[in-house]
Design a protein around this motif. Structure first.
Motif, PDB file in Angstrom:
ATOM      1  N   GLN A  36       0.855  -1.193   0.000  1.00 49.34           N
ATOM      2  CA  GLN A  36       0.000   0.000   0.000  1.00 49.34           C
ATOM      3  C   GLN A  36       0.883   1.233   0.000  1.00 49.34           C
ATOM      4  O   GLN A  36       0.977   1.947   0.991  1.00 49.34           O
ATOM      5  N   THR A  37       1.569   1.404  -1.125  1.00 43.67           N
ATOM      6  CA  THR A  37       2.515   2.523  -1.220  1.00 43.67           C
ATOM      7  C   THR A  37       2.406   3.165  -2.601  1.00 43.67           C
ATOM      8  O   THR A  37       1.861   2.568  -3.532  1.00 43.67           O
ATOM      9  N   CYS A  38       2.927   4.373  -2.694  1.00 44.64           N
ATOM     10  CA  CYS A  38       2.968   5.075  -3.977  1.00 44.64           C
ATOM     11  C   CYS A  38       4.146   6.044  -3.909  1.00 44.64           C
ATOM     12  O   CYS A  38       4.770   6.184  -2.857  1.00 44.64           O
ATOM     13  N   PRO A  39       4.450   6.746  -4.987  1.00 43.81           N
ATOM     14  CA  PRO A  39       5.600   7.665  -4.951  1.00 43.81           C
ATOM     15  C   PRO A  39       5.526   8.683  -3.809  1.00 43.81           C
ATOM     16  O   PRO A  39       6.551   9.059  -3.233  1.00 43.81           O
ATOM     17  N   VAL A  40       4.295   9.112  -3.438  1.00 43.11           N
ATOM     18  CA  VAL A  40       4.181  10.126  -2.373  1.00 43.11           C
ATOM     19  C   VAL A  40       4.614   9.556  -1.017  1.00 43.11           C
ATOM     20  O   VAL A  40       5.474  10.119  -0.337  1.00 43.11           O
ATOM     21  N   LYS A 121       7.333   1.162   9.201  1.00 39.57           N
ATOM     22  CA  LYS A 121       7.557   0.290  10.352  1.00 39.57           C
ATOM     23  C   LYS A 121       8.829  -0.510  10.109  1.00 39.57           C
ATOM     24  O   LYS A 121       8.986  -1.086   9.035  1.00 39.57           O
ATOM     25  N   LEU A 122       9.690  -0.541  11.126  1.00 39.56           N
ATOM     26  CA  LEU A 122      10.911  -1.333  10.983  1.00 39.56           C
ATOM     27  C   LEU A 122      10.717  -2.696  11.633  1.00 39.56           C
ATOM     28  O   LEU A 122      10.077  -2.812  12.665  1.00 39.56           O
ATOM     29  N   GLN A 123      11.260  -3.715  10.966  1.00 42.76           N
ATOM     30  CA  GLN A 123      11.203  -5.049  11.540  1.00 42.76           C
ATOM     31  C   GLN A 123      12.618  -5.566  11.631  1.00 42.76           C
ATOM     32  O   GLN A 123      13.292  -5.720  10.606  1.00 42.76           O
ATOM     33  N   HIS A 124      13.081  -5.826  12.837  1.00 46.34           N
ATOM     34  CA  HIS A 124      14.453  -6.302  12.999  1.00 46.34           C
ATOM     35  C   HIS A 124      14.456  -7.820  13.004  1.00 46.34           C
ATOM     36  O   HIS A 124      13.808  -8.454  13.830  1.00 46.34           O
ATOM     37  N   LYS A 125      15.172  -8.391  12.021  1.00 49.37           N
ATOM     38  CA  LYS A 125      15.247  -9.852  11.929  1.00 49.37           C
ATOM     39  C   LYS A 125      16.702 -10.257  11.910  1.00 49.37           C
ATOM     40  O   LYS A 125      17.422  -9.917  10.976  1.00 49.37           O
ATOM     41  N   ARG A 126      17.123 -10.983  12.925  1.00 48.75           N
ATOM     42  CA  ARG A 126      18.520 -11.368  13.091  1.00 48.75           C
ATOM     43  C   ARG A 126      19.430 -10.173  12.771  1.00 48.75           C
ATOM     44  O   ARG A 126      19.354  -9.162  13.431  1.00 48.75           O
ATOM     45  N   ASP A 132       8.729  -1.682   6.233  1.00 48.27           N
ATOM     46  CA  ASP A 132       7.407  -1.787   5.632  1.00 48.27           C
ATOM     47  C   ASP A 132       6.820  -0.377   5.576  1.00 48.27           C
ATOM     48  O   ASP A 132       6.622   0.259   6.611  1.00 48.27           O
ATOM     49  N   PHE A 133       6.555   0.093   4.360  1.00 51.57           N
ATOM     50  CA  PHE A 133       6.060   1.473   4.201  1.00 51.57           C
ATOM     51  C   PHE A 133       4.532   1.575   4.142  1.00 51.57           C
ATOM     52  O   PHE A 133       4.001   2.627   3.819  1.00 51.57           O
ATOM     53  N   ASN A 134       3.817   0.476   4.437  1.00 52.86           N
ATOM     54  CA  ASN A 134       2.352   0.566   4.425  1.00 52.86           C
ATOM     55  C   ASN A 134       1.836   1.626   5.395  1.00 52.86           C
ATOM     56  O   ASN A 134       0.835   2.281   5.150  1.00 52.86           O
ATOM     57  N   ARG A 135       2.532   1.791   6.535  1.00 54.57           N
ATOM     58  CA  ARG A 135       2.079   2.761   7.537  1.00 54.57           C
ATOM     59  C   ARG A 135       2.570   4.173   7.220  1.00 54.57           C
ATOM     60  O   ARG A 135       2.084   5.152   7.781  1.00 54.57           O
ATOM     61  N   SER A 136       3.552   4.259   6.332  1.00 62.02           N
ATOM     62  CA  SER A 136       4.135   5.561   5.999  1.00 62.02           C
ATOM     63  C   SER A 136       3.069   6.480   5.396  1.00 62.02           C
ATOM     64  O   SER A 136       2.439   6.146   4.399  1.00 62.02           O
ATOM     65  N   GLY A 137       2.850   7.619   6.026  1.00 61.00           N
ATOM     66  CA  GLY A 137       1.880   8.575   5.492  1.00 61.00           C
ATOM     67  C   GLY A 137       0.464   8.408   6.017  1.00 61.00           C
ATOM     68  O   GLY A 137      -0.448   9.102   5.577  1.00 61.00           O
ATOM     69  N   VAL A 138       0.258   7.489   6.971  1.00 58.78           N
ATOM     70  CA  VAL A 138      -1.073   7.366   7.583  1.00 58.78           C
ATOM     71  C   VAL A 138      -1.316   8.602   8.465  1.00 58.78           C
ATOM     72  O   VAL A 138      -0.417   9.030   9.182  1.00 58.78           O
TER      73      VAL A 138
END
Ligand code: ZN
Ligand code: MN
Length: 411
Positions: A36-40, A121-126, A132-138
């Motif tokens: 759920q992302t776009c250039p903006v 949202k950052l997800q730290h894996k090992r 994940d930019f889905n939340r970016s701009g909410v």
């Protein structure tokens, strides 16, 4: 003795259909990453932000519900910091002209209510960190209080009230487990002079943890002050597993956000008629509802508090329907609070029926047991108890005292 001086910053994600500055869906929870992302909202060069009208209106609405003054002119600013969850290198937020200022909720003054965009949202894996930019701009509303809170208990009461108002306005799920309402207390202890430091605890996701974090900080500051030292001005995090706060960054590293007006979004002007239109859409809020429920239904305060949590509308609907069957608001409130059921009215009616015994029922029993009636009339007292027993077999919940009364009358 020290007086705790506590302020709160609260971030709330709005549940608009689309994001703050683009058309991507704002509902990001549990969605496949980066779908759920776009250039903006990815911050690509040349992309232009267009503010979400609904988000602006809802922020005005919340400002009004909190008794704030709505700005005639409000604008967006760029707040710079470098972190991988922020693709543009700045967050579009509001600096010196927020949408609402100078509100009040209970005893706590609201300094400002402003609108901004959430980060990715950052997800730290090992050894890797995924973004994940889905939340970016909410759309994200930030509410800042004056430091008018003096205990963990008071903080929790304030936050619950705020949470309830947001839910009543229906502008956010305000679901703390999903991160759509995030709480940040700032704490210092007054030693007589105004405190020279402030400790912020970031991103707490429950009222209980806010309380615990505040109590933990109060104790920690006391111990430092007792030694004649001053606690460090810093940002800390709440460690749920260890039940303590941990240092994250100190004042020396504190950021200079280099705020400046967002050049791609013109300032917003709100006319008095626009503001009064929004005011007229505000539903009855918890405090007003509480007063009305007390007056109209005469139910106890603690019952009202529980109903106001989420069942107020259902309660009033049932009161309306129940009136036909002489079911009182008190009975409905009692039942709703003590038991969850889709068939509240039917259940109450049935319960009432099983508790009552009609004159016909009693006469029928008397006719069936003429021998006992005869015995009683001849002075044999136990016969009365026998008759009572027969009636109770029919209606076990019936009030014995009442049955005895009507038996004596009839005999
Ligand atoms: Zn987008
Ligand atoms: Mn913020």
């Amino acid at each position: 003795m020290y007086t705790p001086i506590i302020g709160m910053e609260i971030h709330v994600e709005l549940k608009t259909k689309s994001k703050m500055f683009c058309g991507c869906p704002a509902d990001h929870f549990g969605k496949k990453p980066n779908t759920q992302t776009c250039p903006v909202c990815l911050g690509l060069p040349g992309a232009l932000p267009v503010p979400n009208k609904k988000a602006v209106e809802w922020t005005i609405m919340l400002g009004l519900a909190l008794g704030s003054k709505i700005a005639n002119v409000s604008k967006f600013d760029r707040k710079h910091y470098f972190y991988p969850d922020l693709p543009k290198g700045y967050q579009i937020s509001q600096y010196d002209q927020p949408i609402a200022t100078n509100g009040k909720l209970g005893e706590v003054r609201i300094r400002r209510v402003h609108l901004e965009e959430d980060t990715g949202k950052l997800q730290h894996k090992r050894n890797n960190t995924l973004v994940d930019f889905n939340r970016s701009g909410v759309p994200l509303v930030e509410i800042v209080t004056e430091p008018d809170i003096h205990s963990a208990e008071q903080a929790k009461i304030f936050l619950k009230k705020l949470h309830q108002i947001i839910r009543y306005l229906d502008i956010s799920d305000a679901d703390m487990e999903k991160g759509s309402m995030r709480l940040e207390p700032n704490i210092s202890l007054n030693t007589g002079d105004f405190p020279k430091y402030k400790v912020e605890v970031k991103n707490i996701n429950s009222f209980r943890f806010v309380g615990k974090a505040i109590d933990f900080e109060i104790k920690r500051h006391e111990q430092i002050l007792e030694k004649g030292e001053t606690p460090k001005q810093e940002t800390r995090g709440w460690n749920e597993a260890k039940n303590e706060t941990v240092s994250q960054r100190s004042k020396e590293e504190a950021m200079d956000y280099r705020y400046f007006p967002e050049p791609d979004i013109p300032p917003m002007r709100f006319s008095p008629s626009q503001i009064s239109n929004i005011q007229s859409t505000i539903p009855e809020l918890p405090d007003a509802k509480k007063v009305r429920f007390k007056k109209e239904y005469g139910i106890p305060d603690q019952d009202i508090e529980i109903l106001l949590e989420e069942k107020a509308d259902m309660f009033e609907e049932l009161v309306k329907q129940g009136a036909k069957d002489h079911i009182t608001p008190k009975e409905i409130a009692n039942y709703m609070i003590n038991k969850k059921s889709d068939h509240i009215l039917a259940d109450i009616k049935e319960a009432k029926n099983t508790m009552e015994i009609s004159d016909e029922d009693i006469e029928q029993i008397l006719a069936e047991h003429s021998k006992a009636v005869e015995d009683y009339k001849n002075g044999k007292q136990p016969a009365l108890m026998f008759l009572l027993g027969q009636i109770k077999r029919k209606q076990p919940k019936a009030d014995s005292q009442k049955i005895l009364e009507s038996l004596r009358k009839k005999l």
